[in-house]
Design a protein around this motif. Structure first.
Motif, mmCIF file in Angstrom:
data_model
loop_
_atom_site.group_PDB
_atom_site.id
_atom_site.type_symbol
_atom_site.label_atom_id
_atom_site.label_comp_id
_atom_site.label_asym_id
_atom_site.label_seq_id
_atom_site.Cartn_x
_atom_site.Cartn_y
_atom_site.Cartn_z
ATOM 1 N N UNK A 71 0.836 -1.215 0.000
ATOM 2 C CA UNK A 71 0.000 0.000 0.000
ATOM 3 C C UNK A 71 0.861 1.252 0.000
ATOM 4 N N UNK A 72 1.970 1.227 0.754
ATOM 5 C CA UNK A 72 2.867 2.384 0.769
ATOM 6 C C UNK A 72 3.488 2.579 -0.606
ATOM 7 N N UNK A 73 3.875 1.507 -1.258
ATOM 8 C CA UNK A 73 4.462 1.602 -2.593
ATOM 9 C C UNK A 73 3.448 2.153 -3.587
ATOM 10 N N UNK A 80 -0.660 6.692 -9.484
ATOM 11 C CA UNK A 80 -1.410 5.557 -8.960
ATOM 12 C C UNK A 80 -2.295 6.024 -7.813
ATOM 13 N N UNK A 81 -3.505 5.588 -7.833
ATOM 14 C CA UNK A 81 -4.426 5.937 -6.754
ATOM 15 C C UNK A 81 -5.232 4.684 -6.410
ATOM 16 N N UNK A 82 -5.583 4.588 -5.173
ATOM 17 C CA UNK A 82 -6.413 3.455 -4.776
ATOM 18 C C UNK A 82 -7.822 3.664 -5.297
ATOM 19 N N UNK A 83 -8.369 2.632 -5.857
ATOM 20 C CA UNK A 83 -9.728 2.689 -6.382
ATOM 21 C C UNK A 83 -10.492 1.518 -5.788
ATOM 22 N N UNK A 84 -11.619 1.836 -5.224
ATOM 23 C CA UNK A 84 -12.467 0.762 -4.698
ATOM 24 C C UNK A 84 -13.511 0.428 -5.745
ATOM 25 N N UNK A 89 -18.876 -4.787 -10.116
ATOM 26 C CA UNK A 89 -18.297 -3.953 -11.180
ATOM 27 C C UNK A 89 -17.036 -4.565 -11.795
ATOM 28 N N UNK A 90 -16.503 -5.599 -11.187
ATOM 29 C CA UNK A 90 -15.305 -6.239 -11.715
ATOM 30 C C UNK A 90 -15.634 -7.006 -12.987
#
Length: 110
Positions: A71-73, A80-84, A89-90
């Motif tokens: 997560x830190x990387x 890069x951004x976290x996307x939920x 939706x997958x």
């Protein structure tokens, strides 16, 4: 006579009692040995379970540390951004999607 018969009957009664007690003693010794064996087996199984739990806990700690690092990387990588995304939706990647992703990262197709 009669005194001798009484004493003979008393001896027989005592012999029967000794025989019964001897059989009971044998049964209890066998039961004790069986219970000790079962206790040793249960203790050995508990040791194996404890070792397996310790290994699983250590592995879980390693995975948690890897997740934190990942997560830190990902958070430090530019763009890069976290996307939920919900499971609904997958969608599965097509071979074309995979090839496009690889070519955008400079990786050879394959």
């Amino acid at each position: 006579g009669s005194g001798r018969e009484d004493s003979s009957a008393a001896v027989r009664a005592l012999e029967e009692q000794v025989s019964t007690l001897s059989k009971d003693n044998f049964y209890y010794k066998q039961s004790c040995a069986n219970l000790k064996r079962r206790l040793r087996e249960a203790a050995a199984e508990a040791d194996r379970d404890r070792e397996a739990l310790e290994k699983a806990t250590a592995r879980a700690s390693q995975l948690e540390a890897q997740l934190v690092n990942y997560k830190a990387f990902v958070g430090s990588t530019s763009g890069a951004a976290q996307v939920r995304v919900s499971r609904q939706e997958l969608r599965a990647l097509t071979p074309e999607d995979v090839q496009a992703l690889r070519s955008s990262r400079g990786q050879p197709p394959g």
